[in-house]
Design an enzyme around this catalytic site. Sequence first.
Site, PDB file in Angstrom:
ATOM      1  N   CYS B  85       0.842  -1.206   0.000  1.00  0.00           N
ATOM      2  CA  CYS B  85       0.000   0.000   0.000  1.00  0.00           C
ATOM      3  C   CYS B  85       0.875   1.254   0.000  1.00  0.00           C
ATOM      4  O   CYS B  85       1.539   1.542  -0.984  1.00  0.00           O
ATOM      5  CB  CYS B  85      -0.983  -0.058   1.168  1.00  0.00           C
ATOM      6  SG  CYS B  85      -2.348   1.099   0.997  1.00  0.00           S
ATOM      7  N   HIS B 202      -3.493  -5.666   1.015  1.00  0.00           N
ATOM      8  CA  HIS B 202      -2.818  -5.851   2.296  1.00  0.00           C
ATOM      9  C   HIS B 202      -2.736  -7.325   2.677  1.00  0.00           C
ATOM     10  O   HIS B 202      -3.631  -7.827   3.361  1.00  0.00           O
ATOM     11  CB  HIS B 202      -3.594  -5.120   3.404  1.00  0.00           C
ATOM     12  CG  HIS B 202      -3.449  -3.636   3.384  1.00  0.00           C
ATOM     13  ND1 HIS B 202      -2.450  -2.971   4.046  1.00  0.00           N
ATOM     14  CD2 HIS B 202      -4.178  -2.679   2.769  1.00  0.00           C
ATOM     15  CE1 HIS B 202      -2.570  -1.672   3.853  1.00  0.00           C
ATOM     16  NE2 HIS B 202      -3.614  -1.464   3.073  1.00  0.00           N
ATOM     17  N   GLU B 204      -0.983  -8.594   4.958  1.00  0.00           N
ATOM     18  CA  GLU B 204      -0.874  -8.730   6.418  1.00  0.00           C
ATOM     19  C   GLU B 204      -2.248  -8.697   7.087  1.00  0.00           C
ATOM     20  O   GLU B 204      -2.392  -9.108   8.233  1.00  0.00           O
ATOM     21  CB  GLU B 204       0.056  -7.648   6.985  1.00  0.00           C
ATOM     22  CG  GLU B 204      -0.557  -6.292   7.246  1.00  0.00           C
ATOM     23  CD  GLU B 204      -0.771  -5.429   5.998  1.00  0.00           C
ATOM     24  OE1 GLU B 204      -0.663  -5.970   4.874  1.00  0.00           O
ATOM     25  OE2 GLU B 204      -1.075  -4.226   6.147  1.00  0.00           O
TER      26      GLU B 204
END
Lengths: 745, 225
Positions: B85, B202, B204
Amino acid sequence: MKREQPIDSATIARHGLTPEEYSRVEAALGRAPNLLELGIFSVMWSEHCSYKSSRKLLRGLPTSGPRVLVGPGENAGVVEIGDGLAVAFKMESHNHPSYIEPTQGAATGVGGILRDVFTMGARPVASLDLLRFGDPSHPKTPFLVEGVVAGIGGYGNAIGVPTVGGEVAFDHAFDGNCLVNAFTVGVLRKDKIFLGRAAGPGNPVLYVGARTGRDGIHGATMASAEFDETTEEKRPTVQVGDPFTEKLLLEACLELMQSDAIVGIQDMGAAGLTSSSVEMAGRGGAGLRLDLDRVPVREERMTPYEIMLSESQERMLIVAAKGREAEVERIFRKWDLEVALVGEVTSTGKLELFFGGERVGELPIGPLTDGAPLYDRPRHAPSDLAERQRFDPATLPEIPAAEALLALLRRPTIASKEWVYRQYDHEVRLGGVVRPGGDAALVRVEGGKVGLGLSAGCNSRFCELDPREGARHAVAEVCRNLATVGAEPIGLTDCLNFGNPERPEIMWQLEQAVLGLGDACRALEVPIVSGNVSLYNETDGRAILPTPAVAAVGLVSDCATGAHSWFASAGDVVALLGEPWRSPSGPPELGGSERQAMAGPLRGKPPPLDLARERAVQRACVALVRAGLVRSAHDCSEGGLGVALAECCVMGERRIGARVALPVPGRPDLALFSEEPSRIVLSFDPARRGEVARVAADHGAPLLELGEVGGERLEIAGVLAVEISKLDAAWRGGFLDVVARPTAI
Amino acid sequence: MKVGVVVFPGSNCDHDAAHALELLGHEPLLLWHKETSLQGVERILLPGGFSYGDYLRAGALARFSPIMAEVGRFADRGGPVLGICNGFQILCEAGMLPGVLARNASLRFVCKHVHVRVEAGESLLTRGLRPGTVLRLPIAHADGNYTLDDAGLDALERSGQILFRYCDEEGQLSAGANPNGAMRAIAGVRSERGNVVGLMPHPERACEGLLGATDGRALLESFLS
């Protein structure tokens, strides 16, 4: 003392003080104030800071409980959640600035509530927003919706605190005065709570964060007055938010809080340096000396008056332990933030202000805080109340039930709010277990299984018809929302939005609403630990619908056992926890409902709320969700049972129909949409039928099987059958209808 | 494995990245942007957020942070670098990845779960994933509109530097499945050499079933293998 030309009556009026209040200022000082001192009294005695009209009433609220660590009066309330942890939370209004300048008004509302929470030592983990706009067809509505949502998202997204839910509703009564109530919850260690107190004479006072500018001077006074044709001219009193600086301030404060260098800390929110210094001194029973030349400013030739009254954002005042100044400086310099030693704590009980080597102001702390005016304003019910409470639902023109359902799903208050929450980062910080779109959010607390259920709401129309009953509904509904994710309420915060309290009818609404909040909180055993009052929400003499907004925080011991709001699996049983209608044969309650608003003016009474029944339904739902017995649980609120069933079909990623049978009393186009409380639509595996029934019975909650999940339509036997694609299109399209319209400023 | 997570002023997914790395059994090390030592880390991750508020252009200021010179040298030596990002935006602004991330075509921030198709297997992020595999990953950004001139895009295609494209659930590309207007639906790319990778989604945030998405694990595991 620096003397100036005498204060004239026009200056006093411009500062929002009455002649009587000005006499009290003179009495408190033992002399006439100078302009700086007058400014300080005016903001500290504004409704926004002093709660002068509401303070007496608020004393009746239940604010204590076994989990409460910090109650109302501090920057945020703090409630214990176990394992040495606690949560700090509060809701606050930013209505007036948001109407004048929606993006910055809403953004700084978010910024302010975040500071209130991290000031306590808590890391903010989630935010909610309760919003009210005017009629969807009002030319200003799309502009306000776009701006407010952009402001909330722009601030929350950048600072990295997820916005996980809230409530958006529309009514023409908000045409000239929108509501923006922002809520934030943070997590902290229960033995590391920081308070806004100045104590220990000789301790240094440090200013940290952004520089002070000329923005927002007298914002608190503006927020304590009605709007009229000059409102547009008030734009310069709105501050501009800088989430980047606030992010640095947040990290720097939390880093500093690891040490024990802080004695007290407070956000410079409304009334800026004035309220932070005076309130800290007030709570600590101390005095403060401030050298205003040392305050970091971003504009030239700022006067002491401007420095004290500026509402520039992203600033904090810290009282440090003597000798620890260097630590504070080191951390704030690391984060590239301003830090300045601006004064010290004294034992004089006074606020002493110096500028250019001169003493420019000297005010006793007591009269500014506890000694602020306290009003027991006259109040009485509106004379036409009885007339307005008369309503016969049968007078509403009859329409086919399917048509009513589709029209209701398309109404922006009911329709999907996806357009709103897609613009909010609701996943940052890895807490989102139940994300926006359902009744309540469920946020995992870092490092364990524990989760926080969060919900905010209020039915403003119910409150207009009967403020006490309406406020009871507000508390019941947010707690019911928590129950749908298996959360047990542990604390509540309120944000009381009303009109001009100098009108007895408005004061009566406020009194009744506070009584209602108290009734419901006592019955559901949930304390109110923080709050905010926003009065004078009027334009050209027309008040908003009274809106005692509440946000509830609930606890879930294991996030992994949860339920969603929507139907998930064909063949599941559809059932109703609670009774479908209070009266199986009589006319349904429709006062204040969306069904009524669709057809005509607001009249009648809100449906009655039986708090004992409510409690039984909520407890049963919590038990069912926690035991993993139900696949979905969805509260019936706006649009009643009819809309709740349709939402269960279309809210999920995979739409699915249902076939149900209901004992509809009278006209289905009315009964299906009555907004009676204490009802939750469940779905569960038929194999769990017996266990579900047993849990409901154990808690004394009625349970009625309605039918089963499956198919491509929502069928209510003998009443309606609608393709779910049609329900979906109406529900998903309703909000877009509002924001797609051309806008006018 | 010791993984450096760079913290710029305004980074806000640094803790999330560290959490995911720990979950996968690795050792995250938060590196403050003013530092000039990478403290012996074997991988570098630039996390999401709004570095310097993104007031100028996303990532345009962060590239000048002192640590970025070290990150550049680390990459020049072949060290693996991942930008997620805002981290992807920073790597593009720093010239370590081709292209730039412009404002979303909608002009609005968008937070949702999207599908992406693996375009190139065996990259730093896609080891063990076959091209054509469809993953479900969260996005949350206002500036994810991947932009590059035609010649540059053609070159990326030829050299297999496009790692992910936005697609629908079945892996088909369409305007409706592209959440930000990215050219050729590009969601992630790698450097020519392959040791620097960046993506808008994302991973994560997609490592735990409890949070509703798990497809990010494969990408992070690949990066850490």
